[in-house]
Write a protein that holds these residues in place. Structure first.
Motif, PDB file in Angstrom:
ATOM      1  N   UNK A 139      -2.787  10.325  -4.071  1.00 27.86           N
ATOM      2  CA  UNK A 139      -2.934   9.006  -4.683  1.00 27.86           C
ATOM      3  C   UNK A 139      -2.840   7.904  -3.628  1.00 27.86           C
ATOM      4  N   UNK A 140      -3.377   6.746  -4.003  1.00 30.13           N
ATOM      5  CA  UNK A 140      -3.268   5.543  -3.177  1.00 30.13           C
ATOM      6  C   UNK A 140      -3.228   4.345  -4.112  1.00 30.13           C
ATOM      7  N   UNK A 141      -2.235   3.485  -3.923  1.00 29.44           N
ATOM      8  CA  UNK A 141      -2.104   2.325  -4.794  1.00 29.44           C
ATOM      9  C   UNK A 141      -1.974   1.057  -3.965  1.00 29.44           C
ATOM     10  N   UNK A 142      -2.483  -0.023  -4.511  1.00 28.60           N
ATOM     11  CA  UNK A 142      -2.397  -1.349  -3.897  1.00 28.60           C
ATOM     12  C   UNK A 142      -1.682  -2.255  -4.885  1.00 28.60           C
ATOM     13  N   UNK A 186       3.216   0.943   3.222  1.00 31.81           N
ATOM     14  CA  UNK A 186       3.091  -0.339   3.927  1.00 31.81           C
ATOM     15  C   UNK A 186       3.640  -1.426   3.017  1.00 31.81           C
ATOM     16  N   UNK A 187       4.694  -2.077   3.453  1.00 26.19           N
ATOM     17  CA  UNK A 187       5.310  -3.133   2.648  1.00 26.19           C
ATOM     18  C   UNK A 187       4.675  -4.486   2.977  1.00 26.19           C
ATOM     19  N   UNK A 188       4.815  -5.460   2.067  1.00 26.38           N
ATOM     20  CA  UNK A 188       4.257  -6.793   2.331  1.00 26.38           C
ATOM     21  C   UNK A 188       4.783  -7.369   3.641  1.00 26.38           C
ATOM     22  N   UNK A 189       3.881  -7.951   4.411  1.00 27.40           N
ATOM     23  CA  UNK A 189       4.252  -8.588   5.665  1.00 27.40           C
ATOM     24  C   UNK A 189       4.272  -7.685   6.874  1.00 27.40           C
ATOM     25  N   UNK A 226       0.850  -1.189   0.000  1.00 28.49           N
ATOM     26  CA  UNK A 226       0.000   0.000   0.000  1.00 28.49           C
ATOM     27  C   UNK A 226       0.885   1.238   0.000  1.00 28.49           C
ATOM     28  N   UNK A 227       0.642   2.131  -0.930  1.00 33.11           N
ATOM     29  CA  UNK A 227       1.384   3.389  -0.976  1.00 33.11           C
ATOM     30  C   UNK A 227       0.385   4.540  -1.084  1.00 33.11           C
ATOM     31  N   UNK A 228       0.397   5.406  -0.080  1.00 31.70           N
ATOM     32  CA  UNK A 228      -0.461   6.590  -0.051  1.00 31.70           C
ATOM     33  C   UNK A 228       0.436   7.818  -0.118  1.00 31.70           C
ATOM     34  N   UNK A 229       0.146   8.705  -1.043  1.00 32.77           N
ATOM     35  CA  UNK A 229       0.993   9.881  -1.232  1.00 32.77           C
ATOM     36  C   UNK A 229       0.156  11.150  -1.221  1.00 32.77           C
ATOM     37  N   UNK A 230       0.364  11.971  -0.197  1.00 33.60           N
ATOM     38  CA  UNK A 230      -0.259  13.296  -0.094  1.00 33.60           C
ATOM     39  C   UNK A 230      -1.764  13.239  -0.380  1.00 33.60           C
ATOM     40  N   UNK A 231      -2.444  12.390   0.377  1.00 31.36           N
ATOM     41  CA  UNK A 231      -3.872  12.166   0.160  1.00 31.36           C
ATOM     42  C   UNK A 231      -4.699  13.217   0.892  1.00 31.36           C
TER      43      UNK A 231
END
Length: 250
Positions: free
Chosen positions: A59-62, A24-27, A2-7
């Motif tokens: 942005x937010x990416x999964x 948030x990295x895997x695990x 999960x990467x959230x940038x300046x939301x």
């Protein structure tokens, strides 16, 4: 993961998230703490696509895919799971029917064969044992007449069967007695793996006595203002949030 940038996000023209960033990295297990009105539940609602919340920028990416461009069911199929602070009742729909429909939808989206009815029933019964939920709850309406602790254990049951990649727990510990709290924590710990991440939203440190986070973040006025390891939660429990506000204004 999960990467959230300046939301930035708002509801009814009121800004709630104000430039929130998080990786948030895997695990990993990330705990998000903060005072009432800081935007903790809004974060979970925005990521899951709940109606009424508007993302104005950021942005937010999964897994590298644009999460905010997905429909709600697409986010679920991509591996996002949100455990509600106040799980809703769905009268007339049995728990088993609800769960089987969800599993079949996920399998269809992934192009894989769903489990047979017998295999699914076996999986559901095993999950009930893991969360200390009597098997007869599978026949009852979703959360209908459940106590607060039973609703939260039912959320863990759903999570175990869906096997999501990213689990967001929105104050899952609220209103739980110590037995239910330990059951919920065990459900999370049993599912920890290098391929699955957790974002745990909570007011209190007590849940983190049972679920050891890799990172703790403090959310205040729509932004993450402090990050640290598990010791930060202990510091917050002891001192509250006033000392952070004092530091920011110093």
């Amino acid at each position: 993961m999960l990467k959230i940038d300046q939301l930035f996000a708002q509801i009814e023209d009121k800004g709630i998230l104000k430039g929130l960033s998080l990786d948030v990295k895997p695990g990993e297990v990330h705990a998000i703490m903060g005072p009432n009105g800081a935007g903790k539940s809004t974060l979970g609602n925005v990521l899951s696509g709940r109606d009424g919340y508007e993302v104005t920028s950021g942005s937010a990416s999964l897994d590298g895919k644009d999460l905010l461009a997905m429909e709600i069911e697409e986010r679920s199929h991509a591996g996002l799971f949100l455990a509600f602070q106040y799980p809703v009742e769905i009268p007339g729909v049995s728990n088993l029917e609800f769960l089987k429909t969800a599993i079949e939808a996920h399998c269809q989206a992934k192009g894989v064969e769903p489990p047979s009815s017998a295999e699914f029933l076996k999986q559901a019964r095993q999950a009930c044992k893991q969360v200390n939920l009597p098997q007869e709850f599978l026949k009852r309406g979703v959360n209908e007449g459940f106590s607060g602790g039973e609703k939260k254990r039912n959320e863990m049951l759903q999570m175990m069967l869906l096997q999501p990649k990213l689990c967001i727990l929105d104050e899952t510990d609220s209103g739980l007695d110590i037995d239910a709290l330990q059951t919920v924590a065990k459900g999370v710990n049993d599912m920890r793996s290098p391929e699955r991440s957790f974002v745990i939203i909570t007011h209190y440190q007590r849940l983190l006595d049972y679920i050891k986070p890799d990172f703790v973040h403090v959310l205040s006025d729509g932004q993450i203002v402090r990050s640290g390891d598990a010791s930060l939660a202990l510091e917050l429990e002891k001192l509250g949030y006033g000392w952070l506000n004092a530091e920011e204004s110093a």
